[in-house]
Scaffold this motif. Sequence first.
Motif, short mmCIF file in Angstrom:
data_model
loop_
_atom_site.label_atom_id
_atom_site.label_comp_id
_atom_site.label_asym_id
_atom_site.label_seq_id
_atom_site.Cartn_x
_atom_site.Cartn_y
_atom_site.Cartn_z
N ALA A 270 0.80 -1.23 0.00
CA ALA A 270 0.00 0.00 0.00
C ALA A 270 0.83 1.28 0.00
CB ALA A 270 -0.97 -0.01 1.18
N PRO A 271 1.87 1.40 0.84
CA PRO A 271 2.65 2.65 0.82
C PRO A 271 3.30 2.95 -0.53
CG PRO A 271 3.16 1.36 2.79
CD PRO A 271 2.34 0.48 1.90
N PHE A 272 3.52 1.91 -1.34
CA PHE A 272 4.11 2.13 -2.66
C PHE A 272 3.03 2.40 -3.70
CE2 PHE A 272 6.97 -0.54 -0.23
CZ PHE A 272 8.21 0.05 -0.46
N LEU A 273 1.86 1.79 -3.53
CA LEU A 273 0.78 1.93 -4.49
C LEU A 273 0.02 3.25 -4.36
CD1 LEU A 273 -0.77 -1.66 -4.32
CD2 LEU A 273 0.38 -0.67 -6.30
N LEU A 274 -0.32 3.62 -3.14
CA LEU A 274 -1.27 4.71 -2.93
C LEU A 274 -0.80 6.06 -3.46
CD1 LEU A 274 -2.67 3.78 0.61
CD2 LEU A 274 -3.69 3.39 -1.64
N PRO A 275 0.45 6.48 -3.23
CA PRO A 275 0.85 7.79 -3.77
C PRO A 275 0.69 7.90 -5.28
CG PRO A 275 2.45 7.02 -2.16
CD PRO A 275 1.54 5.87 -2.44
N THR A 276 1.10 6.86 -6.00
CA THR A 276 0.99 6.88 -7.46
C THR A 276 -0.46 6.80 -7.90
OG1 THR A 276 3.16 5.84 -7.64
CG2 THR A 276 1.76 5.78 -9.58
N LEU A 277 -1.26 5.95 -7.25
CA LEU A 277 -2.67 5.83 -7.60
C LEU A 277 -3.40 7.14 -7.36
CD1 LEU A 277 -3.53 2.26 -6.24
CD2 LEU A 277 -3.24 2.97 -8.62
N ARG A 278 -3.04 7.83 -6.27
CA ARG A 278 -3.69 9.10 -5.97
C ARG A 278 -3.41 10.11 -7.08
NH1 ARG A 278 -1.38 10.07 -1.53
NH2 ARG A 278 0.17 11.54 -2.28
N GLU A 279 -2.19 10.16 -7.53
CA GLU A 279 -1.84 11.09 -8.60
C GLU A 279 -2.47 10.69 -9.93
OE1 GLU A 279 2.18 12.06 -9.13
OE2 GLU A 279 2.47 12.85 -7.10
N THR A 280 -2.52 9.37 -10.18
CA THR A 280 -3.09 8.89 -11.43
C THR A 280 -4.57 9.18 -11.52
OG1 THR A 280 -1.45 7.13 -11.51
CG2 THR A 280 -3.36 6.89 -12.93
N VAL A 281 -5.31 8.90 -10.43
CA VAL A 281 -6.75 9.14 -10.41
C VAL A 281 -7.05 10.63 -10.49
CG1 VAL A 281 -8.84 8.94 -9.00
CG2 VAL A 281 -7.25 7.02 -9.15
N GLY A 282 -6.20 11.43 -9.87
CA GLY A 282 -6.44 12.87 -9.86
C GLY A 282 -5.95 13.58 -11.10
N ALA A 283 -5.30 12.86 -12.01
CA ALA A 283 -4.77 13.50 -13.22
C ALA A 283 -5.91 13.91 -14.15
CB ALA A 283 -3.82 12.55 -13.94
N THR A 284 -5.76 15.06 -14.76
CA THR A 284 -6.79 15.56 -15.68
C THR A 284 -6.33 15.50 -17.12
OG1 THR A 284 -5.93 17.81 -15.42
CG2 THR A 284 -7.73 17.13 -13.96
N GLU A 285 -5.08 15.05 -17.34
CA GLU A 285 -4.55 14.99 -18.70
C GLU A 285 -5.30 13.96 -19.51
OE1 GLU A 285 -0.39 13.88 -21.02
OE2 GLU A 285 -0.50 13.89 -18.84
N SER A 286 -5.74 14.33 -20.70
CA SER A 286 -6.45 13.39 -21.56
C SER A 286 -5.45 12.54 -22.32
CB SER A 286 -7.33 14.16 -22.56
OG SER A 286 -6.52 14.99 -23.37
N GLY A 287 -5.94 11.39 -22.75
CA GLY A 287 -5.08 10.51 -23.54
C GLY A 287 -3.99 9.83 -22.74
N ALA A 288 -4.22 9.58 -21.45
CA ALA A 288 -3.19 8.96 -20.62
C ALA A 288 -2.94 7.52 -21.06
CB ALA A 288 -3.60 9.01 -19.15
N VAL A 289 -3.99 6.84 -21.54
CA VAL A 289 -3.85 5.47 -22.02
C VAL A 289 -3.68 5.54 -23.54
CG1 VAL A 289 -4.88 3.19 -22.18
CG2 VAL A 289 -5.28 4.60 -20.15
N ARG A 290 -2.42 5.38 -23.98
CA ARG A 290 -2.14 5.58 -25.40
C ARG A 290 -1.65 4.33 -26.11
NH1 ARG A 290 2.21 10.08 -24.78
NH2 ARG A 290 2.67 8.76 -23.00
N TYR A 291 -1.39 3.28 -25.37
CA TYR A 291 -0.71 2.16 -25.98
C TYR A 291 -1.49 0.85 -25.82
CZ TYR A 291 3.19 5.38 -26.22
OH TYR A 291 3.99 6.46 -26.48
N SER A 292 -2.79 0.89 -26.05
CA SER A 292 -3.55 -0.35 -26.05
C SER A 292 -3.10 -1.21 -27.22
CB SER A 292 -5.05 -0.05 -26.17
OG SER A 292 -5.51 0.62 -25.03
N SER A 293 -3.16 -2.52 -27.03
CA SER A 293 -2.73 -3.42 -28.10
C SER A 293 -3.75 -3.44 -29.22
CB SER A 293 -2.56 -4.84 -27.55
OG SER A 293 -1.55 -4.89 -26.59
N ALA A 294 -3.27 -3.68 -30.42
CA ALA A 294 -4.17 -3.88 -31.56
C ALA A 294 -4.83 -5.25 -31.44
CB ALA A 294 -3.39 -3.77 -32.87
N LEU A 295 -6.02 -5.38 -32.00
CA LEU A 295 -6.77 -6.63 -31.90
C LEU A 295 -5.97 -7.82 -32.41
CD1 LEU A 295 -9.54 -7.90 -31.18
CD2 LEU A 295 -10.21 -7.50 -33.55
#
Length: 362
Positions: A270-295
């Motif tokens: 948890a101490p390693f996960l929570l800081p990054t998750l908090r920042e990730t959830v709170g991020a407002t930047e669009s297009g954060a997920v850019r590298y989904s695999s092709a079908l």
Amino acid sequence: MVKLRHSLRYLVPFALYFLVAVIITYPLITVLESRLLGHPFGDAAEYVRHIWWIKYALQTGQPMFDQPLLLYPRGLSGSWLWGAPLQSFPAWLFAFVMPLPAAFNLSALLTLALNGTGMYALAKHLLTTESAESKEKRRLTTENTENTEDESSVLSPQSSLFSVLLASFLAGLIFMLYPAMQGHLGAAHTGLLVQWGAPLLLLALLRVGESRRWMIAGALLFPVALWGSLLLLIYLVAPILAVYLLRAAGDRRSFRRAVITLLIGGVIAAPFLLPTLRETVGATESGAVRYSSALLGIAAPSFNHPLFGGLEYARQILGADPFESAAYAGVIVVTLALIGVITRRAARWWLIVAAGTWLLSL
């Protein structure tokens, strides 16, 4: 003497895997101190900068996991470095005694060798367990029928052990050389390369019913399995744990111990996960997920492959970058997996893991 012998059982495979890593990355070993692993446009320079900063921060008393020199004067949070420590360790430790490129490259080579060794340990346990169960079934059948077995149809203990060790080594070799791993290697995604914790975590969970020390090992290995990149939680660790818990539900004792192990491991992580998750959830930047695999990415080898480079459809599927979208399953891997699924009923659970992970990658 017993402990030394036990250690050698894994040191020898580790040394062989390291040799393989040196061979497949050649001529990297000859320019270890002057060139960086991966494609010139990969992430190596970014990661080396982070490695330099951690070393510099330790030497000068600066904050290790904040980046005051990036986006100056505001600075930039380095919580991701905290959440994925194996992305930069042991490279920053090596950097105290060797040039930064050598520290980075050596850390990547060791990671590949550890990946092979981790899968070797898991496969060895699975195959040894299966071999013991098969011998017990043969013994019971012989006692019930009061017939003697044809000696030529039964492997000697030495032959059986050699087969287990050879198959286990092959499993580790495939795991460390898997085509998608090669894609991460080409892009210098050294964090995503750190996957040896997952097979060791599963090994500990498979043995939690034997003793409480495996519960301790599993609890410690749970955060380790995530320390290369938090993305491993979604695409690697979570699917494996889901299928494992479904299978273990029939054995109450093992299931209960496994749940306790994972809960303790979650508290440690948890101490390693929570800081990054908090920042990730709170991020407002669009297009954060850019590298989904092709079908069809699982059937599209890299267009830089020496044998499949002429396949035009691979370029159409992967686009201009053969690294970020790497999802090719590989002819050898698919062939061996199909053999396992057809001949071993227990292997079909792994097919569920593969299918679930593939769907998540989309």
